[in-house]
Scaffold this active site. Structure first.
Site, mmCIF file in Angstrom:
data_model
loop_
_atom_site.group_PDB
_atom_site.id
_atom_site.type_symbol
_atom_site.label_atom_id
_atom_site.label_comp_id
_atom_site.label_asym_id
_atom_site.label_seq_id
_atom_site.Cartn_x
_atom_site.Cartn_y
_atom_site.Cartn_z
ATOM 1 N N ASN A 161 1.861 -5.362 -3.184
ATOM 2 C CA ASN A 161 0.375 -5.472 -2.806
ATOM 3 C C ASN A 161 -0.109 -4.064 -2.563
ATOM 4 O O ASN A 161 0.113 -3.196 -1.960
ATOM 5 C CB ASN A 161 0.643 -6.313 -1.694
ATOM 6 C CG ASN A 161 -0.775 -6.888 -1.180
ATOM 7 O OD1 ASN A 161 -1.213 -7.457 -2.022
ATOM 8 N ND2 ASN A 161 -1.350 -6.728 0.013
ATOM 9 N N GLU A 207 -6.525 -10.596 -1.277
ATOM 10 C CA GLU A 207 -7.075 -10.355 0.047
ATOM 11 C C GLU A 207 -8.546 -10.216 -0.365
ATOM 12 O O GLU A 207 -9.216 -9.356 0.322
ATOM 13 C CB GLU A 207 -6.769 -8.938 0.662
ATOM 14 C CG GLU A 207 -5.136 -9.007 0.935
ATOM 15 C CD GLU A 207 -4.704 -7.744 1.803
ATOM 16 O OE1 GLU A 207 -5.827 -7.133 2.266
ATOM 17 O OE2 GLU A 207 -3.619 -7.675 1.917
ATOM 18 N N HIS A 234 -10.423 -6.115 -1.921
ATOM 19 C CA HIS A 234 -11.470 -5.750 -1.063
ATOM 20 C C HIS A 234 -12.614 -4.971 -1.864
ATOM 21 O O HIS A 234 -12.277 -3.678 -2.199
ATOM 22 C CB HIS A 234 -10.913 -4.859 -0.042
ATOM 23 C CG HIS A 234 -9.824 -5.568 0.804
ATOM 24 N ND1 HIS A 234 -10.241 -6.607 1.670
ATOM 25 C CD2 HIS A 234 -8.673 -5.505 1.068
ATOM 26 C CE1 HIS A 234 -8.837 -7.215 2.258
ATOM 27 N NE2 HIS A 234 -8.056 -6.364 1.760
ATOM 28 N N GLU A 249 0.839 -1.188 0.050
ATOM 29 C CA GLU A 249 0.023 0.028 -0.030
ATOM 30 C C GLU A 249 0.708 1.267 -0.060
ATOM 31 O O GLU A 249 0.528 2.353 0.880
ATOM 32 C CB GLU A 249 -1.003 -0.043 1.043
ATOM 33 C CG GLU A 249 -1.878 -1.283 1.281
ATOM 34 C CD GLU A 249 -2.875 -1.501 2.551
ATOM 35 O OE1 GLU A 249 -2.735 -0.451 3.251
ATOM 36 O OE2 GLU A 249 -3.622 -2.288 2.344
ATOM 37 N N ASP A 267 -12.497 -9.960 -0.559
ATOM 38 C CA ASP A 267 -13.602 -9.845 -0.006
ATOM 39 C C ASP A 267 -14.719 -9.040 -0.424
ATOM 40 O O ASP A 267 -14.174 -8.213 -1.393
ATOM 41 C CB ASP A 267 -13.666 -9.607 1.632
ATOM 42 C CG ASP A 267 -12.798 -8.599 2.057
ATOM 43 O OD1 ASP A 267 -12.864 -7.741 1.231
ATOM 44 O OD2 ASP A 267 -12.490 -8.648 3.223
#
Ligand code: G3I
Length: 521
Positions: free
Chosen positions: A370, A437, A406, A322, A439
């Site tokens: 990432n 990751e 996400h 990030e 979701d």
């Protein structure tokens, strides 16, 4: 992305992907459950000269883009094993069967049942369906073009990326094989398999890793561990972050990370280390360092000590997490490198330096950048793309990019087509891509069906790209999701229901749709 989930829709989606890619690849829809993949390559198009092709070495050797496979002669030397045990390329005139008995380490995607239609007149046959090598080498031309497998970045059969995205466009342009293909679209035929009983079995169909975030505190819950055993890849959710591992300078606590590694080992899972350099979950002592040399030395020491401790147990690391920021959390607006003690003191070069230190500490681990809201096509993903392109050009040792995925408030809501576009452009740089990751925030008003559709379509986007090597979901049960206590998720006390199992560990529609996407339907 919402919509009914039926076989016709999945077939249509596959056709859309195929036509977008213009590869003439037809994915068998409506397969009724044979165990064998039913990939059919109808019309491989590519240039008339595929370089970086057939030569291969056995064992965990570097694959070199050796002997060219020229399609002009209609002799495609297929295959290109990379690093595997006994891959051999088969040579044929007019009917190349590529990658025939490629066997290799994990994730071997040997093309035993993948054949190409006759290679004629400069339309090379595709070289098998993924000769492979040690872990994760993909080669052998999943897509079009003659055999490829060039693997310009192959090292030890491990990160060989050959042919995965090569394509030569149509009509005899020069297709450059191996990972730096250009001139055409990139993709692969998606194999269709019957739906097995676990996610990891499903992931084997198209040679992906299927992962989850693991939380140490949950490992005493037998429902949790039973579900966790469906995965073959694990990322510690918090246990390897700087505030856990080195909360006091040069005083390391590896216990929580070791617990995750041990669980993973006992259950045959690979581990992705997460994460070495991140502005968040960073102890105050780091943020308070006042000179460039102090920050540099703390960063390099942290990377070195942590990677050395876990060496041999970690398959891949998120080296930098990030680093990019945009005015909107959805990735829109001018992207800048985020203010952090690393950026502020060392300067923009901290990212290159982190990857160099990581490579020096453990040359066998795959090294990833990432980030979130970088899945689709937006200002932030453009910035990441440009950054990693520059890193590759400068010879910085980066192996791949994690797109966190996400989906939903406060993050991005990309279409699957956009995700596909972004994955493919990163792969065309010769980089692996992982959904790292995933979701979906149900507090955004999604229905169960629409959440399942998002999961399906985005996972399918990864499945269609050979260099998209893993899909990780960020947790197991809805009840344990970070989103439930994240104020910016907009849940106002409700649960975000973002994962594949509900709070009672019952499999959800999202679970079934991931299974389908992994098995090509
Ligand atoms: O362990 C303490 C506990 O002792 C304390 O009582 C409790 C009270 O708040 O906090 C606990 O720590 C929390 C930790 O999760 C473990 O549960 C932290 O407050 C909380 O901030 C932390 O949240 C994590 C978050 O990263 C931190 O930024 C989430 O679990 C984790 O899922 C999340 O993961 C990140 C990825 O690393 C990077 N990408 C985004 C993703 C989601 O934010």
């Amino acid at each position: 992305m919402a919509g009914a989930r039926d076989g016709d829709i999945y077939c249509r989606m596959n056709r859309i992907y195929s036509s977008v890619l213009a590869l003439g690849v037809v994915v068998g829809c409506g397969n009724d459950g044979s165990q064998s993949p039913t990939t059919q390559v109808t019309a491989a198009t590519g240039g008339n000269l595929s370089t970086g092709g057939a030569a291969s070495t056995t064992g965990a050797q570097a694959t070199t883009g050796g002997a060219s496979a020229s399609a002009t002669t209609s002799t495609a030397t297929g295959g290109n094993n990379t690093g595997g045990a006994s891959s051999t390329a088969s040579t044929a005139t007019s009917s190349a069967t590529g990658g025939k008995s490629s066997t290799g380490g994990l994730s071997s995607r040997g093309g035993t049942s993948s054949t190409a239609t006759p290679s004629t007149g400069g339309a090379p046959a595709s070289g098998g369906n993924g000769a492979s090598g040690g872990t994760h080498a993909t080669g052998g031309g999943n897509s079009t073009t003659a055999p490829t497998g060039g693997a310009s970045t192959a090292t030890g059969g491990r990160t060989a990326v050959g042919g995965a995205s090569s394509a030569g466009g149509t009509g005899g342009a020069t297709a450059t094989g191996g990972s730096r293909s250009s001139g055409g679209s990139s993709s692969a035929a998606v194999k269709v398999c019957s739906v097995p009983s676990t996610l990891k079995d499903a992931s084997a169909c198209n040679g992906k890793l299927i992962g989850t975030a693991l939380a140490q505190g949950q490992l005493s819950n037998s429902s949790y561990t039973a579900a966790a055993r469906e995965f073959n890849y694990a990322t510690p959710e918090n246990e390897m972050k700087w505030d856990t591992v080195e909360s006091y300078q040069n005083n390391f606590n590896f216990g929580p990370g070791d617990t995750i590694v041990n669980f993973a080992k006992q259950n045959g899972m690979k581990v992705k280390g997460h994460t070495l350099v991140w502005h968040s979950q960073l102890p105050n002592w780091v943020s308070s360092l006042s000179t460039a040399s102090a920050v540099r030395s703390a960063m390099v020491n942290h990377i070195t000590k942590v990677m050395t401790h876990f060496k041999g147990s970690i398959y891949a690391w998120d080296v930098v997490n990030e680093a990019w920021d945009t005015p909107s959390k959805k990735g829109d607006g001018t992207a800048t490198l985020r203010a952090s003690v690393f950026k502020n003191k060392i300067g923009d070069g901290f990212i290159d330096e982190a990857f160099q230190a990581a490579k020096a500490a453990d040359s066998s681990a795959l090294l990833f950048y990432n980030d979130y809201s970088t899945e689709g096509m937006n200002d932030k993903s453009n910035a990441v793309y440009n950054m990693v392109k520059g890193m590759k050009e400068r010879g910085i040792p980066i192996d791949g990019v994690g797109i966190q995925t996400h989906i939903g408030t406060p993050n991005d809501t990309p279409t699957a087509a956009e995700v596909k576009q972004n994955i493919d452009r990163l792969a065309a740089l010769g980089l692996q891509v992982v959904i790292s990751e995933m979701d979906v925030n149900g507090c955004d008003g999604y229905t169960a069906d629409s959440m399942a559709a998002i999961y399906h379509d985005i996972v399918a986007a990864c499945v269609s790209q050979p260099l998209c090597t893993a899909i990780t979901v960020w947790g197991i049960s809805d009840s344990g999701s970070w989103l439930n206590s994240f104020s910016e998720a907009g849940c106002n006390g409700k649960q975000a229901t973002p994962l594949l199992w509900d709070g009672s560990y019952k499999k959800k529609a999202t679970y079934n749709s991931v299974m389908k996407a992994l098995t090509g339907s």
